[in-house]
Motif scaffolding. Sequence first.
Motif, mmCIF file in Angstrom:
data_model
loop_
_atom_site.group_PDB
_atom_site.id
_atom_site.type_symbol
_atom_site.label_atom_id
_atom_site.label_comp_id
_atom_site.label_asym_id
_atom_site.label_seq_id
_atom_site.Cartn_x
_atom_site.Cartn_y
_atom_site.Cartn_z
ATOM 1 N N UNK A 55 -0.310 7.132 10.612
ATOM 2 C CA UNK A 55 0.118 5.979 11.394
ATOM 3 C C UNK A 55 1.064 5.051 10.635
ATOM 4 N N UNK A 56 0.764 4.823 9.360
ATOM 5 C CA UNK A 56 1.546 3.821 8.644
ATOM 6 C C UNK A 56 2.594 4.406 7.715
ATOM 7 N N UNK A 57 2.301 5.582 7.148
ATOM 8 C CA UNK A 57 3.247 6.117 6.153
ATOM 9 C C UNK A 57 3.985 7.344 6.670
ATOM 10 N N UNK A 58 3.507 7.940 7.741
ATOM 11 C CA UNK A 58 4.157 9.141 8.273
ATOM 12 C C UNK A 58 3.601 10.400 7.652
ATOM 13 N N UNK A 59 3.570 10.474 6.327
ATOM 14 C CA UNK A 59 2.971 11.650 5.703
ATOM 15 C C UNK A 59 2.438 11.321 4.320
ATOM 16 N N UNK A 60 1.575 12.198 3.851
ATOM 17 C CA UNK A 60 0.975 11.988 2.546
ATOM 18 C C UNK A 60 0.217 13.229 2.151
ATOM 19 N N UNK A 77 -12.708 12.368 -2.821
ATOM 20 C CA UNK A 77 -11.506 12.635 -2.026
ATOM 21 C C UNK A 77 -10.470 11.568 -2.328
ATOM 22 N N UNK A 78 -9.276 12.027 -2.644
ATOM 23 C CA UNK A 78 -8.196 11.100 -2.939
ATOM 24 C C UNK A 78 -7.087 11.279 -1.908
ATOM 25 N N UNK A 79 -6.709 10.192 -1.298
ATOM 26 C CA UNK A 79 -5.670 10.262 -0.271
ATOM 27 C C UNK A 79 -4.503 9.370 -0.669
ATOM 28 N N UNK A 80 -3.315 9.973 -0.715
ATOM 29 C CA UNK A 80 -2.145 9.244 -1.201
ATOM 30 C C UNK A 80 -1.008 9.310 -0.205
ATOM 31 N N UNK A 81 -0.192 8.276 -0.223
ATOM 32 C CA UNK A 81 1.048 8.364 0.541
ATOM 33 C C UNK A 81 2.117 7.510 -0.125
ATOM 34 N N UNK A 82 3.344 7.707 0.327
ATOM 35 C CA UNK A 82 4.455 6.941 -0.234
ATOM 36 C C UNK A 82 5.031 5.998 0.810
ATOM 37 N N UNK A 83 4.169 5.505 1.643
ATOM 38 C CA UNK A 83 4.603 4.623 2.724
ATOM 39 C C UNK A 83 4.848 3.204 2.240
ATOM 40 N N UNK A 124 5.522 2.030 -1.486
ATOM 41 C CA UNK A 124 5.894 3.343 -2.015
ATOM 42 C C UNK A 124 4.756 4.106 -2.640
ATOM 43 N N UNK A 125 3.622 3.485 -2.833
ATOM 44 C CA UNK A 125 2.499 4.226 -3.415
ATOM 45 C C UNK A 125 1.170 3.600 -3.007
ATOM 46 N N UNK A 126 0.494 4.261 -2.099
ATOM 47 C CA UNK A 126 -0.845 3.828 -1.737
ATOM 48 C C UNK A 126 -1.795 4.965 -2.071
ATOM 49 N N UNK A 127 -2.926 4.606 -2.686
ATOM 50 C CA UNK A 127 -3.826 5.648 -3.128
ATOM 51 C C UNK A 127 -5.253 5.150 -2.925
ATOM 52 N N UNK A 128 -6.002 5.900 -2.151
ATOM 53 C CA UNK A 128 -7.382 5.518 -1.895
ATOM 54 C C UNK A 128 -8.295 6.653 -2.350
ATOM 55 N N UNK A 129 -9.263 6.313 -3.160
ATOM 56 C CA UNK A 129 -10.207 7.328 -3.612
ATOM 57 C C UNK A 129 -11.589 6.972 -3.107
ATOM 58 N N UNK A 130 -12.257 7.937 -2.497
ATOM 59 C CA UNK A 130 -13.615 7.693 -2.031
ATOM 60 C C UNK A 130 -14.533 8.764 -2.600
#
Lengths: 136, 285
Positions: A55-60, A77-83, A124-130
């Motif tokens: 929704x916010x970054x388009x892809x990751x 689980x680590x989820x990253x995007x460059x949005x 340009x760099x969002x990274x969430x680790x759960x």
Amino acid sequence: MSEHFATERLPIRSMLDIVTARHAARELCERLGFGKADQTRIATAVSELARNVIQYAGEGQCSIADDSQGTHRCIRVCIEDHGPGIPDLEQALCDGYSTSGGLGAGLPGTRRLVDEFEIQSAPGATRITIALIKRG
Amino acid sequence: MNTAFQRLQREHRAEILTDWLQHLAAAVDRHSPHPPGLDAQRESLFDAVLTTLAERPNAHDFMLDPDSELGRYLNRLVTEQARQLASPSETVGSLLALKQRLARALLALDLSSDAVVESLLWLDRLFDALSLFAFKAFVDIRERLITEQSLSLLELSTPVLKLWHQVLLLPLVGVIDTLRARQVTERLLEAIAEHEARVTILDLTGVPVLDTSVAQHLMKTIDAARLLGTRIVMTGISPEGAQTLTKLGIRFADVVSRATLRAGIAEALLIVERRIAPLNSERQL
């Protein structure tokens, strides 16, 4: 448990990838011996975060790892995007805050769903680790 | 003009064509039934290929025009094969088999080495273009098929069932994205208006993950349905699903919910003052 399951890296580009990612997370969770409630927790959390990426970054991308140590079993689980990043983290983690007309429950809800929650965000760099941890 | 290919076309057409068709019948069509008309299509393509080879100069920047005779024949053949779920390698493979035969026939002609090199290069270039074209056409067709199929799946997957007089059942199965949610809502609202439904059962047994986005879609559907005067009974949320939803902080505060479809049906019938009873029980109402 000395042997770890292989880490899975998946792209998140479309709605279909959300389904694939949460399937993979649920599967690893099950293989690590977590119960059904935990499987649902991680699958929902991944679904939530992956949807934010679309929704916010388009892809990751997303990596799903077995991070067990000793008798502690852990799925990370680590989820990253460059949005564009999240401008106000504190606000984004508050219930009911949404910039897109959503419920505003995604991020704060996800944080409540999991045992560990870490978020870094800059343009340009969002990274969430759960992570879910089961002490055994 | 390429005289070598003109000679092939004049003197060896029948023999190359027969050889190619026989090869295809043995190697490719073995796996799948040989549809009538396929040989005729292949022959048309064959002739178009030979004509192009013979008439056009060795163009360095040859691009296959989809509207040319050759482009049309190739497209038709590829379409046919894609619809029959042949693999793309078979389609491209049959082109390469033809190229091999033409190259062999070319070498058998008594030509100067310059003419041979020139003609082989031209042959190569043309077949590169044909293969690329065929591959692209094949993928395009498959993609169109897949889109069509997913559309028809979408059609299939949102039935609104009339369970009883003024009681509707909407079983949701699979991924609820924005497109599906919109469609489900539309269908449901139409059905509610048509049947003057007083109760609608929303069964979520087949929804794999209930996250905030799905929940939001559901809430909107429920709100809209209520405006039409129906009451909603949600069923089929698993114990884990319920736990997850509350942790996420999502509240379906004033929606009636039952764990199973059976309990939901009982609840719905109660609202319309009906009940399911054994045949021989005394009528109380």
